[in-house]
Design an enzyme around this catalytic site. Structure first.
Site, PDB file in Angstrom:
ATOM      1  CD  GLU A   1       2.333  22.939  -1.413  1.00 11.10           C
ATOM      2  OE1 GLU A   1       1.611  23.402  -0.503  1.00 11.10           O
ATOM      3  OE2 GLU A   1       1.917  22.158  -2.266  1.00 11.10           O
TER       4      GLU A   1
ATOM      5  N   GLY B   1      -8.691  19.394  -3.020  1.00  8.91           N
ATOM      6  CA  GLY B   1      -9.416  19.361  -4.278  1.00  8.91           C
ATOM      7  C   GLY B   1      -9.922  20.756  -4.582  1.00  8.91           C
TER       8      GLY B   1
ATOM      9  CG  HIS C   1      -1.442  24.395  -2.344  1.00  8.01           C
ATOM     10  ND1 HIS C   1      -0.911  23.183  -1.963  1.00  8.01           N
ATOM     11  CD2 HIS C   1      -2.786  24.200  -2.409  1.00  8.01           C
ATOM     12  CE1 HIS C   1      -1.889  22.300  -1.822  1.00  8.01           C
ATOM     13  NE2 HIS C   1      -3.034  22.895  -2.071  1.00  8.01           N
TER      14      HIS C   1
ATOM     15  CB  SER D   1      -5.315  21.172  -0.312  1.00  6.57           C
ATOM     16  OG  SER D   1      -5.441  21.885  -1.500  1.00  6.57           O
ATOM     17  CB  ALA D   2     -10.095  22.124  -0.685  1.00  3.13           C
TER      18      ALA D   2
END
Length: 235
Positions: free
Chosen positions: A194, A90, A159, A122-123
């Protein structure tokens, strides 16, 4: 002993949420255990309840139960008692602000350094580095510090994207932005593509997945490292 998975993403094209990681997670988290999910990053503004429900459904195939950190009266105690921790993706600025607001940074750091299995996507992977300053996210809110867990001795850019051949885009590439970071900061940065992830076990940091990672060090040309490369000496 650290037992950490730092993944670039939770979702690959044409696959379900966390699907590509399930074989790895079935060994990472003990079947029948209940892990604590940290939903604070709220991708797209999703509610804590809905985000937790999404993770709960995704981990059913490996028989892991999920409870959202927001469901506990005492978040610190929940972290200290957790059989495992997952921090989802997020917005990194929002995630870090909430971790500091609940005074959880040191608590999470302590339990993970003492062996509680941790998964970040991710985050949730960005905050495994020394700081969050190589996030790709918009600063929609202001955390009190950019300092994060420091589970690895470098920063992470989840990413990571390569420039598109033949593109007419004239703006900054990811590489340009990371080079900008290195005009003011000295720590290395790992660009995770990714479907790639880092497995941290004890002092060993292993790149896994099918793609190379791009490594940036201050005052050096960027270079590629292949899967199964040990990055523990990168400092």
């Amino acid at each position: 002993m650290k037992n950490i998975i730092i993944a670039s993403t939770s979702t690959l094209h044409n696959q379900g949420f966390l699907e590509y990681l399930l074989p790895t997670l079935s060994n990472h988290f003990r079947a029948g255990s209940t892990i604590v999910f940290i939903p604070y990053a709220r991708p797209g503004g999703i509610s804590h309840d809905d985000y937790t429900a999404k993770v709960r459904e995704a981990l059913k195939p490996i028989q892991v139960e999920v409870k959202g950190l927001h469901e506990f009266d005492d978040p610190k105690e929940a972290i200290q008692q957790a059989a495992g921790i997952f921090t989802g993706g997020g917005n990194t600025f929002l995630l870090v602000k909430q971790l500091y607001a609940h005074d959880l940074v040191q608590t999470i750091t302590s339990v993970v350094l003492n062996g509680t299995p941790y998964l970040g996507c991710s985050a949730g992977s960005n905050i495994c580095g020394l700081t969050m300053e190589t996030t790709n996210d918009m600063p929609i809110t202001y955390p009190p510090s950019f300092k994060t867990f420091g589970f690895v001795p470098f920063n992470i850019n989840p990413h990571y994207l390569d420039p598109l051949a033949g593109s007419t885009h004239m703006g900054e590439t990811r590489e340009t932005r990371i080079n900008e970071f290195h005009t003011l900061n000295s720590q290395p940065v790992v660009g995770l593509r990714e479907g790639s992830w880092l497995t941290v076990y004890g002092d060993r940091i292993l790149l896994q997945g099918t793609l190379a990672a791009r490594i940036f060090e201050q005052n050096k040309a960027a270079y590629e490292v292949d899967p199964d490369t040990d990055l523990s000496t990168l400092k």
